[in-house]
Scaffold this active site. Structure first.
Site, PDB file in Angstrom:
ATOM      1  N   THR A 271       5.732  -1.802  -4.164  1.00 36.88           N
ATOM      2  CA  THR A 271       5.699  -3.308  -4.155  1.00 36.88           C
ATOM      3  C   THR A 271       5.753  -3.662  -2.718  1.00 36.88           C
ATOM      4  O   THR A 271       5.403  -4.924  -2.496  1.00 36.88           O
ATOM      5  CB  THR A 271       6.714  -4.240  -4.767  1.00 36.88           C
ATOM      6  OG1 THR A 271       8.072  -3.641  -4.439  1.00 36.88           O
ATOM      7  CG2 THR A 271       6.822  -3.596  -6.390  1.00 36.88           C
ATOM      8  N   GLY A 272       5.762  -2.792  -1.997  1.00 34.45           N
ATOM      9  CA  GLY A 272       5.783  -2.996  -0.347  1.00 34.45           C
ATOM     10  C   GLY A 272       4.427  -3.555   0.111  1.00 34.45           C
ATOM     11  O   GLY A 272       3.398  -3.284  -0.490  1.00 34.45           O
ATOM     12  N   ALA A 273       4.254  -4.075   1.370  1.00 36.37           N
ATOM     13  CA  ALA A 273       3.042  -4.024   2.130  1.00 36.37           C
ATOM     14  C   ALA A 273       2.028  -2.662   1.905  1.00 36.37           C
ATOM     15  O   ALA A 273       0.753  -2.894   1.595  1.00 36.37           O
ATOM     16  CB  ALA A 273       2.912  -4.592   3.505  1.00 36.37           C
ATOM     17  N   VAL A 274       2.530  -1.771   2.410  1.00 33.81           N
ATOM     18  CA  VAL A 274       1.870  -0.331   2.428  1.00 33.81           C
ATOM     19  C   VAL A 274       1.670   0.155   1.127  1.00 33.81           C
ATOM     20  O   VAL A 274       0.751   0.525   0.857  1.00 33.81           O
ATOM     21  CB  VAL A 274       2.512   0.454   3.117  1.00 33.81           C
ATOM     22  CG1 VAL A 274       1.913   1.850   3.094  1.00 33.81           C
ATOM     23  CG2 VAL A 274       2.928   0.367   4.743  1.00 33.81           C
TER      24      VAL A 274
ATOM     25  N   SER B 238      12.834  -5.134  -8.101  1.00 36.22           N
ATOM     26  CA  SER B 238      11.492  -4.978  -8.462  1.00 36.22           C
ATOM     27  C   SER B 238      11.036  -4.521  -9.754  1.00 36.22           C
ATOM     28  O   SER B 238      10.021  -4.558 -10.215  1.00 36.22           O
ATOM     29  CB  SER B 238      10.495  -4.493  -7.257  1.00 36.22           C
ATOM     30  OG  SER B 238      10.809  -5.082  -6.262  1.00 36.22           O
TER      31      SER B 238
ATOM     32  N   ARG C 174       9.940  13.016  10.586  1.00 38.81           N
ATOM     33  CA  ARG C 174       8.782  13.535  11.288  1.00 38.81           C
ATOM     34  C   ARG C 174       9.031  14.634  12.230  1.00 38.81           C
ATOM     35  O   ARG C 174       8.099  15.507  12.617  1.00 38.81           O
ATOM     36  CB  ARG C 174       8.313  12.081  12.044  1.00 38.81           C
ATOM     37  CG  ARG C 174       7.396  11.386  11.130  1.00 38.81           C
ATOM     38  CD  ARG C 174       6.945   9.969  11.874  1.00 38.81           C
ATOM     39  NE  ARG C 174       6.536   8.963  11.024  1.00 38.81           N
ATOM     40  CZ  ARG C 174       6.523   7.889  11.082  1.00 38.81           C
ATOM     41  NH1 ARG C 174       7.196   7.199  11.974  1.00 38.81           N
ATOM     42  NH2 ARG C 174       6.064   6.949  10.464  1.00 38.81           N
TER      43      ARG C 174
ATOM     44  N   CYS D 182       2.110   4.811  12.529  1.00 39.99           N
ATOM     45  CA  CYS D 182       0.614   4.156  12.539  1.00 39.99           C
ATOM     46  C   CYS D 182       0.138   4.119  13.847  1.00 39.99           C
ATOM     47  O   CYS D 182      -1.393   4.198  13.981  1.00 39.99           O
ATOM     48  CB  CYS D 182       0.673   2.557  12.005  1.00 39.99           C
ATOM     49  SG  CYS D 182       1.881   1.512  12.548  1.00 39.99           S
TER      50      CYS D 182
ATOM     51  N   HIS E  23      -4.639  -1.855  14.701  1.00 39.21           N
ATOM     52  CA  HIS E  23      -4.045  -1.393  16.027  1.00 39.21           C
ATOM     53  C   HIS E  23      -5.196  -0.993  16.894  1.00 39.21           C
ATOM     54  O   HIS E  23      -6.107  -0.501  16.288  1.00 39.21           O
ATOM     55  CB  HIS E  23      -2.986  -0.301  16.110  1.00 39.21           C
ATOM     56  CG  HIS E  23      -1.761  -0.727  15.559  1.00 39.21           C
ATOM     57  ND1 HIS E  23      -1.329  -1.869  15.172  1.00 39.21           N
ATOM     58  CD2 HIS E  23      -0.697   0.299  15.054  1.00 39.21           C
ATOM     59  CE1 HIS E  23       0.130  -1.797  14.597  1.00 39.21           C
ATOM     60  NE2 HIS E  23       0.329  -0.685  14.405  1.00 39.21           N
TER      61      HIS E  23
ATOM     62  N   ASN F  62      -4.024  -0.089  10.901  1.00 37.29           N
ATOM     63  CA  ASN F  62      -2.798   0.413  10.737  1.00 37.29           C
ATOM     64  C   ASN F  62      -2.055   0.439   9.290  1.00 37.29           C
ATOM     65  O   ASN F  62      -1.109   1.209   9.177  1.00 37.29           O
ATOM     66  CB  ASN F  62      -1.841  -0.471  11.674  1.00 37.29           C
ATOM     67  CG  ASN F  62      -1.681  -1.615  11.552  1.00 37.29           C
ATOM     68  OD1 ASN F  62      -2.447  -2.480  11.541  1.00 37.29           O
ATOM     69  ND2 ASN F  62      -0.578  -2.041  10.957  1.00 37.29           N
TER      70      ASN F  62
END
Length: 356
Positions: free
Chosen positions: A19-22, A48, A107, A137, A262, A335
């Site tokens: 449900t997030g932006a990404v 959610s 990472r 990103c 970006h 991005n």
């Protein structure tokens, strides 16, 4: 969700943080790409749960994040904050799920590959913890083009300045810019010291300074000797992805009043002399790269044109005036697509191919 015709026997995919932006962009990408998945399970925070989202033209109900939510899942893409990934990715991996994590939690873990399919796809198979990390990103906005040039010329030094969109700071960043733009639109602000700051007041959102009518030379949190976390990510991630553990890298990250996409200026030094013609040939044929470079006609990448597209766009290709081994580039990448959701999806597709 009931499996559609022809989906039986295909791996089940979980999207954590749907449900997030990404996550929103991820569902669009999954609907646009070849349909290689069986069930696509949407997972988010308990608040959610119960929402219905569309993926592959079907309504799918969001379930709450729990250990049981990973039952029967082969691959899970995590688009959640670092602390959520740090807690839940190992839980999913312990259940036999291959986790593709879009946070910064793993990472730089030496047992977790950091993968960009166009550059180091082979690394995805070596995952002793059952986790594959997706780069930041900013790194992703340039690394595909840089990797293609490195394969030919051998990179030996990198100097980068980024011009980062506010969506890199999430929805709060976008909302902050839009509010500030509304405050300054139609005014004479930006003509005297401090006038924009006074108009904006404390409404700087996730940024230390106003972003409307301004640029802010800061992204991330403070690290040693005045460097920002975002700058250190670019340095460390480029080294890991390219397999150049001692590569000299200097980065300055700048936030600009752009919603999404970006941009970066890149000064790259190589092992031997380079030519612009050869660099153009490499970039024009590299997967995931678009060469758009004709300054005489006013043609070069800008966020206004690149936003919503998948490739890394490259322009302003020049040989350095004072160094025949160096190239200067201007690079743009969305991005939220290649810089986040798309690369995650591409990694997951690499893993899915192992189930065929």
């Amino acid at each position: 969700m009931t499996l559609g015709a022809g989906r039986a026997g295909r791996p089940t995919l979980a999207v954590v943080g749907a449900t997030g932006a990404v996550g929103t962009v991820m569902l669009q990408i999954l609907s646009q790409h070849a349909d290689i998945w069986g069930e696509i399970r949407l997972i988010a925070s308990p608040r959610s749960a119960g929402r219905k989202l569309t993926v592959r033209g079907e309504q799918v109900e969001v379930v709450a994040l729990s250990e049981e939510a990973f039952d029967g899942v082969q691959v899970a893409m995590f688009d959640v904050p670092d602390e959520v990934s740090a807690q839940w990715a190992p839980i999913a991996a312990a259940k036999g799920v291959v986790v593709v994590d879009n946070s910064g939690a793993f990472r730089m873990d030496p047992e977790v590959p950091l993968v960009v399919p166009e550059v180091n796809a082979h690394a995805a198979r070596m995952r002793p913890r059952g986790i594959i990390a997706n780069p930041n990103c900013t790194t992703l906005s340039m690394i595909v083009a840089l990797g293609a040039l490195h394969a030919e010329f051998g990179l030996r030094e990198l100097v980068v300045s980024s011009y980062q969109a506010v969506s890199g700071a999430g929805r709060a960043g976008v909302e902050t810019l839009r509010r500030q733009l509304a405050m300054v639109a139609g005014t004479e602000l930006g003509t005297s010291p401090g006038d924009v700051r006074r108009a904006v007041g404390d409404d700087t959102g996730p940024f230390p300074e106003p972003v409307a009518l301004n640029v802010v030379p800061w992204a991330g949190s403070l690290r040693e000797d005045g460097w920002s976390s975002e700058e250190m990510k670019v340095r460390d991630e480029c080294r890991k992805i390219l397999g150049l553990s001692r590569l000299p890298v200097a980065v300055t990250c700048v936030r600009v009043p752009v919603v999404t996409t970006h941009s970066l200026t890149v000064h790259a030094r190589f092992e031997s002399e380079v030519t612009v013609d050869k660099a153009r040939e490499i970039l024009a044929t590299a997967p995931g790269v678009v060469l758009f470079d004709n300054p005489a006609a006013g043609e070069f990448p800008t966020p206004a044109d690149v936003v919503g597209t998948d490739p890394t766009w490259v322009g302003r290709v020049r040989r350095a005036l004072d160094d025949p081994t160096a190239l200067e580039l201007f690079v743009c990448g969305d991005n939220l697509r290649k810089g986040s959701a798309l690369n995650t999806a591409q990694i997951a597709e690499l893993v899915a191919a192992e189930y065929r």
